[in-house]
Design a protein around this motif. Structure first.
Motif, mmCIF file in Angstrom:
data_model
loop_
_atom_site.group_PDB
_atom_site.id
_atom_site.type_symbol
_atom_site.label_atom_id
_atom_site.label_comp_id
_atom_site.label_asym_id
_atom_site.label_seq_id
_atom_site.Cartn_x
_atom_site.Cartn_y
_atom_site.Cartn_z
ATOM 1 N N GLU A 23 0.816 -1.213 0.000
ATOM 2 C CA GLU A 23 0.000 0.000 0.000
ATOM 3 C C GLU A 23 0.852 1.266 0.000
ATOM 4 N N LEU A 24 1.905 1.286 0.816
ATOM 5 C CA LEU A 24 2.687 2.504 0.994
ATOM 6 C C LEU A 24 3.905 2.585 0.074
ATOM 7 N N TRP A 25 4.269 1.507 -0.565
ATOM 8 C CA TRP A 25 5.469 1.528 -1.398
ATOM 9 C C TRP A 25 5.166 1.158 -2.844
ATOM 10 N N TRP A 26 4.624 -0.041 -3.054
ATOM 11 C CA TRP A 26 4.442 -0.495 -4.425
ATOM 12 C C TRP A 26 3.408 0.324 -5.183
ATOM 13 N N THR A 27 2.295 0.711 -4.529
ATOM 14 C CA THR A 27 1.292 1.507 -5.251
ATOM 15 C C THR A 27 1.872 2.846 -5.674
ATOM 16 N N ASN A 28 2.813 3.391 -4.888
ATOM 17 C CA ASN A 28 3.451 4.645 -5.266
ATOM 18 C C ASN A 28 4.352 4.466 -6.475
ATOM 19 N N ILE A 29 5.081 3.355 -6.518
ATOM 20 C CA ILE A 29 5.952 3.091 -7.667
ATOM 21 C C ILE A 29 5.121 2.967 -8.947
ATOM 22 N N GLU A 30 4.048 2.189 -8.877
ATOM 23 C CA GLU A 30 3.197 1.998 -10.062
ATOM 24 C C GLU A 30 2.572 3.316 -10.509
ATOM 25 N N ALA A 31 2.012 4.067 -9.534
ATOM 26 C CA ALA A 31 1.337 5.317 -9.873
ATOM 27 C C ALA A 31 2.321 6.363 -10.386
ATOM 28 N N ASN A 32 3.494 6.459 -9.780
ATOM 29 C CA ASN A 32 4.479 7.439 -10.241
ATOM 30 C C ASN A 32 4.875 7.185 -11.689
ATOM 31 N N SER A 33 5.032 5.923 -12.034
ATOM 32 C CA SER A 33 5.392 5.582 -13.412
ATOM 33 C C SER A 33 4.281 5.980 -14.373
ATOM 34 N N ALA A 34 3.034 5.664 -14.009
ATOM 35 C CA ALA A 34 1.897 6.005 -14.866
ATOM 36 C C ALA A 34 1.721 7.509 -14.990
ATOM 37 N N GLN A 35 1.935 8.220 -13.888
ATOM 38 C CA GLN A 35 1.757 9.670 -13.905
ATOM 39 C C GLN A 35 2.836 10.359 -14.722
ATOM 40 N N GLN A 36 4.070 9.890 -14.606
ATOM 41 C CA GLN A 36 5.147 10.481 -15.391
ATOM 42 C C GLN A 36 4.900 10.285 -16.885
ATOM 43 N N ALA A 37 4.437 9.095 -17.252
ATOM 44 C CA ALA A 37 4.135 8.830 -18.655
ATOM 45 C C ALA A 37 2.998 9.716 -19.143
ATOM 46 N N ALA A 38 1.984 9.918 -18.299
ATOM 47 C CA ALA A 38 0.839 10.744 -18.680
ATOM 48 C C ALA A 38 1.244 12.199 -18.856
ATOM 49 N N ALA A 124 -12.102 22.575 -7.993
ATOM 50 C CA ALA A 124 -11.787 21.685 -6.874
ATOM 51 C C ALA A 124 -11.272 20.342 -7.367
ATOM 52 N N VAL A 125 -10.178 19.889 -6.752
ATOM 53 C CA VAL A 125 -9.559 18.618 -7.136
ATOM 54 C C VAL A 125 -9.255 17.798 -5.893
ATOM 55 N N ALA A 126 -9.103 16.497 -6.080
ATOM 56 C CA ALA A 126 -8.763 15.581 -4.993
ATOM 57 C C ALA A 126 -7.519 14.793 -5.368
ATOM 58 N N GLY A 127 -6.795 14.344 -4.341
ATOM 59 C CA GLY A 127 -5.620 13.515 -4.587
ATOM 60 C C GLY A 127 -5.241 12.748 -3.338
ATOM 61 N N HIS A 128 -4.585 11.613 -3.519
ATOM 62 C CA HIS A 128 -4.126 10.804 -2.390
ATOM 63 C C HIS A 128 -2.967 11.494 -1.673
ATOM 64 N N ARG A 129 -2.806 11.130 -0.412
ATOM 65 C CA ARG A 129 -1.749 11.750 0.375
ATOM 66 C C ARG A 129 -0.565 10.817 0.623
ATOM 67 N N GLN A 130 -0.810 9.519 0.810
ATOM 68 C CA GLN A 130 0.280 8.612 1.150
ATOM 69 C C GLN A 130 0.415 7.424 0.199
ATOM 70 N N THR A 131 -0.580 7.173 -0.611
ATOM 71 C CA THR A 131 -0.546 6.020 -1.502
ATOM 72 C C THR A 131 -0.802 6.447 -2.943
ATOM 73 N N HIS A 132 -0.619 5.505 -3.868
ATOM 74 C CA HIS A 132 -0.966 5.721 -5.274
ATOM 75 C C HIS A 132 -0.356 7.005 -5.829
ATOM 76 N N GLY A 133 0.913 7.193 -5.536
ATOM 77 C CA GLY A 133 1.619 8.365 -6.040
ATOM 78 C C GLY A 133 1.772 9.472 -5.032
ATOM 79 N N ALA A 134 0.968 9.440 -3.970
ATOM 80 C CA ALA A 134 1.074 10.433 -2.880
ATOM 81 C C ALA A 134 1.185 11.853 -3.429
ATOM 82 N N VAL A 135 0.271 12.213 -4.304
ATOM 83 C CA VAL A 135 0.378 13.494 -5.013
ATOM 84 C C VAL A 135 0.221 14.705 -4.099
ATOM 85 N N LEU A 136 -0.447 14.531 -2.958
ATOM 86 C CA LEU A 136 -0.630 15.647 -2.029
ATOM 87 C C LEU A 136 -0.010 15.348 -0.667
#
Length: 238
Positions: A23-38, A124-136
């Motif tokens: 939850e705290l590590w792997w989801t961030n790796i996956e999301a960061n990769s997807a977000q950088q590509a996007a 207004a926008v929403a974003g995760h804080r600790q998982t899935h890229g931790a964008v906020l």
């Protein structure tokens, strides 16, 4: 019997630990990769110079901001958000929708009740804080006066951070056209970011309010503070 129970407890503990790591590590790796590509794809499709206006250029009044039509909800990235307070290379994709399909993969999602960037009312926008890229994750570090830049195909919108507020999850009024004042008629152009609070919990929500300071069309080039990152994104090095 005691030995069996002990082994079961150890097994449960290992499973729980693995879940936390995922939850705290792997989801961030996956999301960061997807977000950088996007972000890179958006930047490559963007039509406009990546160099900022000359430092000695006189200020230009571009009139009222151009406000794009809301896109269909899904995975299409319609903008990029830059927050220098979160780091010089911080740039995250902006998509339509706040369901897990958007937030768990692509970072920042626009509430469908909100206006688009630059619109009168509440963007207004929403974003995760600790998982899935931790964008906020660093949202609590914002200080009044910090700039938040939003890039769309039309140009760049510069919002200035005003304050944070901690509320309970049922406080839908923070998404009102005038935040926390659901009966008021908006005249200003707000940006509101919502995320979970505290950092490793979800008992509350942290709400960040900003006001639009200025905008410039894509043809004018990016604001100087984010120009290097805009260019890096276009070169696929974001």
């Amino acid at each position: 019997m005691i030995q069996v129970m002990g082994e079961l407890l150890i097994t449960c503990g290992v499973i729980l630990l693995l879940f936390v790591v995922w939850e705290l590590w792997w989801t961030n790796i996956e999301a960061n990769s997807a977000q950088q590509a996007a972000v890179s794809q958006f930047a490559q499709d963007f039509q406009g110079p990546v160099a900022p206006p000359p430092a000695d250029a006189p200020p230009v009044d571009y009139g009222d901001p151009k406000v794009m039509a809301a896109p269909d909800q899904g995975s299409t990235v319609f903008g990029v958000v830059y927050i220098p307070r979160f780091g010089a290379t911080y740039s995250r994709p902006l998509v339509e929708g706040t369901a897990p399909a958007q937030l768990d993969t692509l970072g920042l999602g626009r509430y469908d009740s909100a206006v688009m960037p630059g619109g009168v009312g509440n963007f207004a926008v929403a974003g995760h804080r600790q998982t899935h890229g931790a964008v906020l994750d660093a949202v609590h570090t914002l200080v009044p006066g910090d700039k938040i830049y939003v890039q769309t195909k039309d140009g760049y919108y510069t919002y200035v951070f005003r304050n944070n507020q901690i509320v309970m999850p049922n406080r839908a009024d923070v998404l009102a056209a005038v935040p926390t004042q659901p009966d008021a008629t908006p005249t200003d152009r707000f940006m509101t970011m919502t995320s979970c609070n505290p950092r490793f919990g979800a008992e509350e929500r942290i709400i960040s309010y900003s006001l639009l300071e200025s905008w410039q069309p894509a043809s004018a080039g990016p604001p100087a503070e984010i120009a290097a990152q805009v260019a890096a994104n276009q070169n696929g090095k974001g």
